[in-house]
Enzyme design. Structure first.
Site, PDB file in Angstrom:
ATOM      1  N   LYS A  68      -0.202   0.368  47.690  1.00  0.00           N
ATOM      2  CA  LYS A  68      -1.001   1.371  46.876  1.00  0.00           C
ATOM      3  C   LYS A  68      -0.512   1.313  45.546  1.00  0.00           C
ATOM      4  O   LYS A  68      -1.228   1.525  44.500  1.00  0.00           O
ATOM      5  CB  LYS A  68      -0.537   2.448  47.761  1.00  0.00           C
ATOM      6  N   THR A  97       0.649   8.428  52.835  1.00  0.00           N
ATOM      7  CA  THR A  97       0.573   7.824  54.028  1.00  0.00           C
ATOM      8  C   THR A  97      -0.411   8.655  55.084  1.00  0.00           C
ATOM      9  O   THR A  97      -0.496   8.222  56.063  1.00  0.00           O
ATOM     10  CB  THR A  97       1.788   7.720  54.666  1.00  0.00           C
ATOM     11  N   ARG A 114       4.974  -5.893  52.147  1.00  0.00           N
ATOM     12  CA  ARG A 114       6.382  -5.752  51.733  1.00  0.00           C
ATOM     13  C   ARG A 114       7.368  -6.348  52.859  1.00  0.00           C
ATOM     14  O   ARG A 114       8.274  -6.650  52.313  1.00  0.00           O
ATOM     15  CB  ARG A 114       6.549  -3.941  51.670  1.00  0.00           C
TER      16      ARG A 114
END
Ligand code: ADP
Length: 350
Positions: free
Chosen positions: A78, A172, A231
């Site tokens: 994001k 989230t 990630r």
């Protein structure tokens, strides 16, 4: 594009005067491998397609992009996407997160400091305080804020314009956003989990930038254990590279990758000790569930938000855990994965 290094821990090295710590070292890695344009941003094809159209349209109109809300589990890209949008729009981006905008003056300061066309990125936007939200509403809608001065009887309100800007919010938990805030975003998008092949590409790209030697098979193995999340893929390739350097000749082959990941207790589905403990607690202590999220979090020594944001989404996505109205339940696949079989409501080891 300039990233204003406000108070974002993901991006800023706050200890510039100190000797670099391991965390700082990792952050500079992160900065190098973060994609800077759509071409390098792997996957999320339909999201990229619609965003490119919105960007093109706003450029043609010479207007800032509509406010945009991005939601999805942590580590899916994001923040990266927000910086790419700023790059594509050729504007600056200020990055902050809701918990650091607690006091009215925090949000007022940041809004007043914006220049026309700039992007304001607010991470964890579902955690904005009510007062910060209320300051934000007219700023988002009509580009002004109401400033109050004085006390009780002498209180005065002054309407102050703020430059036209684009707010990019990331969360989230889209469901935790208040209705009025959600309604003020013109564009709302969910980020999807990544496919193994896409994560393999992420790993190969990062390895190239970081000068890590890895073959295709090893990259795919790491991808498969990365919880569908870039990630984590980047983190695991770095750990595997350390392993390869210390224990082998520095090259990550399939065997080295497996050895490194096993050494980190990351299993073939990418679950770590905490994931397995969570599944085990439901299976054994709560007979498969359902068990409430608060009870579950206490049982594994984590806070509710971490269980909800970090552990649960992937376990649900992989079909190991179910969320029901009465709480969390382990699925048959979940039981199988941790080596427990169910006979007439009794659990036993395989
Ligand atoms: P989020 O803001 O959703 O928590 P980030 O944008 O911080 O996630 O992404 C985490 C890391 O993963 C970034 O540093 C970036 O290097 C990598 N990453 C995320 N999405 C992609 C992508 N689509 N392609 C390549 N790398 C990505």
């Amino acid at each position: 594009m300039i990233i204003s290094e406000d108070n974002n821990e993901k991006i800023i090295n706050k200890n510039q005067n100190l000797a670099p710590k391991k965390q700082d070292f990792d952050m500079s890695y992160e900065r190098n491998i973060r994609p800077k344009n759509f071409k390098d941003y792997i996957g999320q094809e339909s999201l990229k397609k619609t965003l490119k159209i919105s960007i093109e349209a706003s450029k043609k109109r010479s207007l800032p992009l509509d406010h945009l809300l991005l939601y999805g589990p942590p580590g899916l890209g994001k923040t990266t996407l927000a910086t790419i949008i700023a790059n594509e729009m050729n504007v600056e981006i200020k990055i902050t997160s809701a918990p650091s905008l607690e006091r009215p003056r925090d949000i007022i300061g940041i809004l007043m400091g914006l220049k026309g066309g700039e992007i304001l990125f607010i991470d964890e936007i579902h955690r904005l305080s009510k007062v910060a939200e209320e300051i934000l509403y007219p700023a988002m809608e009509d580009f002004y804020i109401d400033l109050t001065t004085g006390k009780s009887q002498t209180v005065k309100t002054m309407r102050v314009p703020v430059p036209k800007f684009t707010l990019i919010g990331a969360t989230t938990k889209a469901g935790a956003l208040s209705g009025p805030l959600r309604d003020r975003f013109g564009i709302i998008h969910r980020l999807e989990f990544y496919k193994d092949e896409e994560l393999k590409e992420v790993i190969l790209r990062s390895a190239k930038i970081l000068d890590i030697q890895i073959n295709d098979e090893a990259a795919l193995e790491i991808a498969k254990r990365s919880r569908l999340t870039p990630r984590i893929a980047n983190r695991l390739v770095k750990r595997a590279s350390d392993w390869a350097l210390v224990k082998h000749n520095g090259v990550i082959t399939l065997d080295v990758a497996k050895e490194a990941l096993d050494g980190l207790n990351i299993d073939n589905l990418g679950l770590d000790n905490t994931d397995r403990e969570l599944l085990n607690v439901i299976a054994q202590k709560y007979k498969g569930g359902p068990v409430g999220i608060e009870t579950l979090a206490v049982a594994i020594g984590e806070d509710v938000a971490t269980v909800e944001d970090v552990y649960e989404p992937y376990l649900i996505q992989s079909g190991l855990l179910e969320r029901t109205l009465r709480g969390r339940k382990i699925t048959n696949n979940g039981l199988k994965h941790i080596g427990i079989k169910q006979n007439n409501n009794q659990m036993s080891l395989f």
